[in-house]
Design a protein around this motif. Structure first.
Motif, mmCIF file in Angstrom:
data_model
loop_
_atom_site.group_PDB
_atom_site.id
_atom_site.type_symbol
_atom_site.label_atom_id
_atom_site.label_comp_id
_atom_site.label_asym_id
_atom_site.label_seq_id
_atom_site.Cartn_x
_atom_site.Cartn_y
_atom_site.Cartn_z
ATOM 1 N N PHE A 290 0.889 -1.167 0.000
ATOM 2 C CA PHE A 290 0.000 0.000 0.000
ATOM 3 C C PHE A 290 0.926 1.215 0.000
ATOM 4 C CE2 PHE A 290 -3.883 1.930 2.430
ATOM 5 C CZ PHE A 290 -4.501 2.229 1.225
ATOM 6 N N LEU A 291 0.877 1.997 -1.093
ATOM 7 C CA LEU A 291 1.853 3.079 -1.251
ATOM 8 C C LEU A 291 1.160 4.440 -1.315
ATOM 9 C CD1 LEU A 291 5.105 3.162 -3.124
ATOM 10 C CD2 LEU A 291 3.414 4.792 -3.955
ATOM 11 N N GLY A 292 1.738 5.416 -0.620
ATOM 12 C CA GLY A 292 1.170 6.766 -0.620
ATOM 13 C C GLY A 292 1.639 7.550 -1.835
ATOM 14 N N ALA A 293 2.784 8.183 -1.736
ATOM 15 C CA ALA A 293 3.332 8.930 -2.879
ATOM 16 C C ALA A 293 4.828 9.107 -2.666
ATOM 17 C CB ALA A 293 2.654 10.283 -3.006
ATOM 18 N N VAL A 294 5.527 9.305 -3.775
ATOM 19 C CA VAL A 294 6.980 9.423 -3.726
ATOM 20 C C VAL A 294 7.408 10.683 -4.471
ATOM 21 C CG1 VAL A 294 9.165 8.293 -4.331
ATOM 22 C CG2 VAL A 294 7.160 6.904 -3.759
ATOM 23 N N GLY A 295 8.364 11.405 -3.907
ATOM 24 C CA GLY A 295 8.898 12.591 -4.589
ATOM 25 C C GLY A 295 8.891 13.786 -3.660
ATOM 26 N N ALA A 296 10.028 14.479 -3.586
ATOM 27 C CA ALA A 296 10.110 15.668 -2.736
ATOM 28 C C ALA A 296 11.100 16.645 -3.341
ATOM 29 C CB ALA A 296 10.538 15.283 -1.319
ATOM 30 N N PRO A 297 10.841 17.939 -3.119
ATOM 31 C CA PRO A 297 11.803 18.922 -3.599
ATOM 32 C C PRO A 297 13.170 18.621 -2.980
ATOM 33 C CG PRO A 297 9.795 19.981 -2.778
ATOM 34 C CD PRO A 297 9.695 18.529 -2.424
ATOM 35 N N GLY A 298 14.229 18.767 -3.757
ATOM 36 C CA GLY A 298 15.565 18.501 -3.222
ATOM 37 C C GLY A 298 16.110 17.149 -3.644
ATOM 38 N N ALA B 260 -8.536 9.764 -7.912
ATOM 39 C CA ALA B 260 -8.066 8.809 -8.926
ATOM 40 C C ALA B 260 -7.140 7.743 -8.329
ATOM 41 C CB ALA B 260 -7.338 9.560 -10.036
ATOM 42 N N ALA B 261 -7.519 6.479 -8.534
ATOM 43 C CA ALA B 261 -6.771 5.371 -7.923
ATOM 44 C C ALA B 261 -6.186 4.449 -8.969
ATOM 45 C CB ALA B 261 -7.708 4.568 -7.024
ATOM 46 N N GLY B 262 -5.199 3.660 -8.533
ATOM 47 C CA GLY B 262 -4.603 2.697 -9.451
ATOM 48 C C GLY B 262 -4.078 1.472 -8.741
ATOM 49 N N SER C 152 1.196 -7.433 -5.360
ATOM 50 C CA SER C 152 0.712 -6.310 -6.160
ATOM 51 C C SER C 152 0.727 -5.065 -5.281
ATOM 52 C CB SER C 152 -0.690 -6.612 -6.684
ATOM 53 O OG SER C 152 -0.612 -7.649 -7.654
ATOM 54 N N MET C 153 0.612 -3.902 -5.929
ATOM 55 C CA MET C 153 0.733 -2.640 -5.165
ATOM 56 C C MET C 153 -0.448 -1.718 -5.495
ATOM 57 S SD MET C 153 3.997 -0.075 -4.956
ATOM 58 C CE MET C 153 4.233 0.131 -6.712
ATOM 59 N N PHE C 154 -0.992 -1.117 -4.449
ATOM 60 C CA PHE C 154 -2.190 -0.284 -4.577
ATOM 61 C C PHE C 154 -1.839 1.132 -4.128
ATOM 62 C CE2 PHE C 154 -3.087 -4.668 -4.269
ATOM 63 C CZ PHE C 154 -4.088 -4.873 -5.213
ATOM 64 N N GLU C 155 -2.273 2.123 -4.911
ATOM 65 C CA GLU C 155 -1.848 3.507 -4.627
ATOM 66 C C GLU C 155 -2.807 4.495 -5.276
ATOM 67 O OE1 GLU C 155 1.608 4.751 -6.826
ATOM 68 O OE2 GLU C 155 1.125 3.486 -8.527
ATOM 69 N N PRO C 156 -2.895 5.700 -4.702
ATOM 70 C CA PRO C 156 -3.545 6.775 -5.454
ATOM 71 C C PRO C 156 -2.630 7.125 -6.615
ATOM 72 C CG PRO C 156 -2.472 7.658 -3.499
ATOM 73 C CD PRO C 156 -2.332 6.159 -3.420
#
Ligand code: NAD
Ligand code: IPM
Ligand code: MN
Length: 359
Positions: free
Chosen positions: A72-80, A261-263, A274-278
């Motif tokens: 179950f994954l939230g989101a990835v990516g950050a400034p820097g 929106a989900a995927g 398997s992996m579930f995430e927005p």
């Protein structure tokens, strides 16, 4: 009693905020059902981890995740942290490492959801995108030659294997046949004279095995136009990795926004988790404010329940989301409400209790 082992990677930005609500809702689903349970194991991977350790996850991260029933994954990516480092080091590493070659993304306008399309209704905006998720434009193959020299050249290859195209196209045909829906392939063979000519050929070849499925084939430019002008044309849609990425953000815009929106990243053979995430990102512009919409994450939790065979509970979650949208009392600012992220999660749990008992 069956216990599903879930690896939670909350990630960056609004990731942890929306994942908290997703976990809350999954726990409530298990409690209502009474026949199964969840065990959540949190992994601290993401951009903060990268800043400390110089990597996005442990070296044996994929090995550690193998024993779980789902991720179950939230989101990835950050400034820097450069996006290609953070995403290739975590999200894409998992999709590829676990051969999650299907990315299933519903584009469904629920009652009460806002849409910029004048004639859109829940009846004519009801699609499922089957996005190729393992190769194509995202193969990661290429070269950077003569770096920083006047004759600098970069090459990014699109890799379309027969195996890779056939399996995603076959999956889409199976889905269309089982749901008695039409299947639309979206490609671009007029310009991409190798990859997309091949894609179209395989779409036609595999189609011979499914004579009962009505098919359509559009160029991606025309398809984008039709999604806005006449979304009712699309039911099940199959497309390449990059086209699917772009078109599902367009789909999100049509069907209520990124907050809805989900995927699901599926390894259909269930050889790997398997992996579930927005499908949205870490939204640095609103992170930490408690205003992120958790409904996309709740929808992805519904996809997880479906994947485990608890389709009654999967549907219950969609009904709860729809009910919140229709009532318009507990929604986050992206949906013109003033509720916080956790208030929306709580409201979903309350709805689950009332709608479940009502069954
Ligand atoms: P984004 O999806 O994070 O944000 C786009 C816009 O949508 C922003 O205005 C944001 O506030 C809004 N938004 C997104 N999710 C929302 C939600 N749940 N509730 C309310 N509003 C929401 O896309 P971006 O700004 O292009 O990317 C930000 C970062 O996320 C980048 O580092 C990018 O690489 C990464 N990213 C990660 C994923 C993923 O982890 N699956 C997906 C897309 C982008
Ligand atoms: C998505 C995202 C990812 C993708 C990025 C973050 C690599 O945009 O899941 O839609 O392009 O697949
Ligand atoms: Mn995307």
């Amino acid at each position: 009693m069956k216990t599903y082992k879930i690896a939670v990677i909350a990630g960056d930005g609004i990731g942890p905020e929306v994942i908290d609500e997703g976990v809350k809702v999954l726990k409530a689903a298990a409690k209502l059902d009474g026949g199964f349970d969840f065990e959540f194991t949190y992994f601290p991977w993401g951009c903060e981890f990268y800043k400390k350790h110089g990597k996005m996850m442990d070296d044996d991260g994929i090995e550690q995740l193998k024993k779980f029933d789902a991720i179950f994954l939230g989101a990835v990516g950050a400034p820097g942290v450069p996006d290609h480092i953070s995403l290739w080091g975590l999200l894409l590493a998992i999709r590829k490492g676990f051969d999650q070659y299907i990315n299933l993304r519903p584009v469904k306008l629920l009652k009460g959801a806002p849409t910029p399309i004048k004639d859109a209704t829940p009846e004519n905006v009801d699609m499922v995108f089957v996005r190729e998720n393992s190769e194509g434009e995202y193969a990661g193959s290429g070269a950077w030659l003569f770096k920083n020299k006047p004759n600098e050249v970069v090459i990014q290859d699109g890799v379309f294997s027969r195996h890779g195209c056939e399996r995603v196209i076959r999956y889409a045909y199976e889905l269309a046949r089982s749901q008695k829906k039409s299947l639309t392939s979206i490609s671009k063979a007029n310009a991409l004279n190798y990859s997309m000519v091949f894609w179209d050929q395989i779409f036609a070849e595999v189609g011979k095995e499914y004579p009962e499925v009505e098919t359509h084939s559009y160029l991606v430019d025309a398809a984008s136009m039709f999604m806005v002008k006449d979304p009712g044309r699309f039911e099940i849609v199959v497309t390449s990795n990059l086209f699917g990425d772009i078109l599902t953000d367009l789909g999100a815009a049509i069907a209520g926004g990124m907050g809805l929106a989900a995927g699901a990243n599926l390894n259909p053979e269930r050889e790997f988790p398997s992996m579930f995430e927005p499908i949205h990102g870490s939204a640095p512009d609103i992170a930490g404010k408690g205003e992120a919409d958790p409904l996309a994450t709740v929808w992805s939790a519904s996809q997880m329940l479906d994947f485990f065979g608890h389709t009654d509970l999967g549907k219950l979650l969609i009904d709860c989301i729809e009910s919140l949208l229709v009532e318009r009392k507990t929604l986050t600012p992206d949906l013109c409400g003033n509720a916080t992220t956790s208030e929306v999660g709580d409201a979903i749990v309350e709805k689950m209790k009332s709608l479940y008992n009502g069954n």
